[in-house]
Design a protein around this motif. Structure first.
Motif, short mmCIF file in Angstrom:
data_model
loop_
_atom_site.label_atom_id
_atom_site.label_comp_id
_atom_site.label_asym_id
_atom_site.label_seq_id
_atom_site.Cartn_x
_atom_site.Cartn_y
_atom_site.Cartn_z
N LEU A 169 -11.61 -52.87 36.28
CA LEU A 169 -11.34 -53.66 37.48
C LEU A 169 -12.41 -54.69 37.79
O LEU A 169 -12.32 -55.41 38.78
N ILE A 170 -13.43 -54.77 36.97
CA ILE A 170 -14.54 -55.68 37.24
C ILE A 170 -14.57 -56.79 36.20
O ILE A 170 -14.71 -56.54 35.01
N SER A 171 -14.44 -58.03 36.69
CA SER A 171 -14.63 -59.20 35.84
C SER A 171 -15.81 -59.98 36.41
O SER A 171 -15.96 -60.09 37.62
N ARG A 172 -16.63 -60.54 35.53
CA ARG A 172 -17.87 -61.16 35.98
C ARG A 172 -18.11 -62.49 35.31
O ARG A 172 -17.99 -62.61 34.09
N LEU A 173 -18.43 -63.49 36.12
CA LEU A 173 -18.88 -64.77 35.59
C LEU A 173 -20.38 -64.72 35.45
O LEU A 173 -21.08 -64.18 36.31
N ILE A 174 -20.89 -65.29 34.37
CA ILE A 174 -22.32 -65.23 34.07
C ILE A 174 -22.86 -66.63 33.84
O ILE A 174 -22.37 -67.37 32.97
N SER A 175 -23.84 -67.03 34.64
CA SER A 175 -24.44 -68.35 34.48
C SER A 175 -25.93 -68.30 34.19
O SER A 175 -26.53 -69.32 33.86
N ASP A 176 -26.53 -67.11 34.31
CA ASP A 176 -27.96 -66.97 34.00
C ASP A 176 -28.18 -67.33 32.52
O ASP A 176 -27.59 -66.71 31.64
N PRO A 177 -29.02 -68.34 32.25
CA PRO A 177 -29.22 -68.79 30.85
C PRO A 177 -29.64 -67.67 29.90
O PRO A 177 -29.24 -67.67 28.73
N LYS A 178 -30.43 -66.71 30.38
CA LYS A 178 -30.87 -65.62 29.51
C LYS A 178 -29.68 -64.75 29.11
O LYS A 178 -29.60 -64.26 27.98
N GLU A 179 -28.76 -64.54 30.05
CA GLU A 179 -27.59 -63.71 29.75
C GLU A 179 -26.58 -64.46 28.89
O GLU A 179 -26.00 -63.88 27.96
N THR A 180 -26.33 -65.73 29.20
CA THR A 180 -25.38 -66.49 28.36
C THR A 180 -25.91 -66.64 26.94
O THR A 180 -25.14 -66.67 25.99
N GLN A 181 -27.25 -66.68 26.80
CA GLN A 181 -27.84 -66.76 25.47
C GLN A 181 -27.51 -65.51 24.66
O GLN A 181 -27.19 -65.59 23.46
N VAL A 182 -27.56 -64.35 25.31
CA VAL A 182 -27.20 -63.10 24.63
C VAL A 182 -25.76 -63.15 24.16
O VAL A 182 -25.43 -62.77 23.02
N LEU A 183 -24.86 -63.63 25.05
CA LEU A 183 -23.45 -63.71 24.67
C LEU A 183 -23.23 -64.70 23.53
O LEU A 183 -22.42 -64.45 22.63
N GLU A 184 -23.96 -65.80 23.54
CA GLU A 184 -23.83 -66.77 22.45
C GLU A 184 -24.29 -66.18 21.12
O GLU A 184 -23.67 -66.41 20.07
N ILE A 185 -25.39 -65.43 21.16
CA ILE A 185 -25.88 -64.78 19.94
C ILE A 185 -24.84 -63.80 19.41
O ILE A 185 -24.51 -63.78 18.21
#
Length: 286
Positions: free
Chosen positions: A244-260
């Motif tokens: 039930l939880i969807s999350r938008l992420i804009s923190d550059p450190k976190e988006t970097q993890v997702l990109e990796i």
């Protein structure tokens, strides 16, 4: 773009539907426009209702902003009241108001994207779903959606897919788990149409679809599905979800993890050409 992480329910599978004040404001404005033109024409609600083939209660509900009028209502009112397309032109606003706010907000972000990357591990990604497949997913949701809610959500999902015809066209990269191609959600014919649709979309020059085979012994995507939107202003926004939880992420450190992670997922998956052949084989077996 100042996007902060938050609990959104914008999943590619079935999720709850809810209205919002923005939608209500749009419907109230549409109602005021219809009322203004009716009164200018010197007609009562009952007279307009009879002229366009609807009940007086329906006309009243539209004018009070309590009902979202569909295209036939708006077209008939436009014709009878002689608004020259003014009322008919409200159709797009009304349709968008029928969509959940969370879906509208996601669509706005996707409209700003120059690149969309997505990994889907349970169902076909929403941007790639056929109407029949999407309807089947929403029909499986528990607790049950009403029929109207299902149709609203399907319409919202299809509206997001307008991004494929946008100019300049964004670049798309999708990685789908093999199981999403094998699980016959909605039945055999629904799944066949879905696979055929993937083959068509996969031929577009700005779209790459890759398949992650189940037999891989190393997998960077076990933490769940994810989506990355690379925006025109250079920002990257991520999105992930669990139940039930969807999350938008804009923190550059976190988006970097997702990109990796997404980069490794793409490397572990079949190539786009191998993937289309895999999908074609799955179609033949469905």
């Amino acid at each position: 773009m100042g996007v902060t992480g938050q609990g959104w329910q914008i999943a590619d599978g079935p999720e709850p539907y809810g209205g919002d004040e923005d939608s209500a404001a749009v419907l109230r404005t549409v109602g005021k426009v219809v009322k203004m033109w009716r009164e200018r024409a010197g007609m009562t609600q009952a007279e307009l209702a009879a002229a366009i083939g609807y009940s007086e209660e329906q006309v009243s509900s539209v004018e009070r902003g309590r009902r979202a009028p569909k295209a036939p209502f708006l077209e008939a009112a436009d014709r009878v009241l002689g608004t020259g397309g003014m009322i008919t032109g409200l159709h797009k606003d009304v349709e968008e108001a029928r969509y959940p706010k969370k879906v509208r907000d996601l669509a706005k972000l996707e409209a700003e994207a120059v690149e969309v990357c997505a990994y889907a591990n349970t169902v076909i990604h929403g941007l790639l779903q056929t109407p029949e497949y999407a309807r089947a997913l929403y029909g499986m949701r528990r607790p049950l959606f009403t029929e109207d809610e299902v149709e609203q959500l399907v319409a919202a999902r299809l509206a997001r897919q307008e991004i494929f015809s946008r100019q300049p066209a964004p670049v798309f990269s999708f990685v789908l788990e093999e199981v999403t191609l094998r699980r016959p959600l909605g039945g055999r014919m629904v799944m066949r149409k879905q696979l055929e649709h993937l083959l068509r979309i996969g031929q577009l020059r700005n779209v790459e679809i890759q398949v992650m085979p189940t037999n891989r012994d190393d997998h960077a995507g076990l933490a769940g599905s994810l989506q990355l939107l690379k925006l025109r202003n250079g920002d990257t926004v991520g999105h992930n979800e669990v139940q039930l939880i969807s999350r938008l992420i804009s923190d550059p450190k976190e988006t970097q993890v997702l990109e990796i992670r997404y980069g490794i997922i793409r490397a572990q998956a079949l190539t786009p050409r191998e993937s289309l052949a895999f999908i074609e084989k799955a179609l033949g077996e469905t």
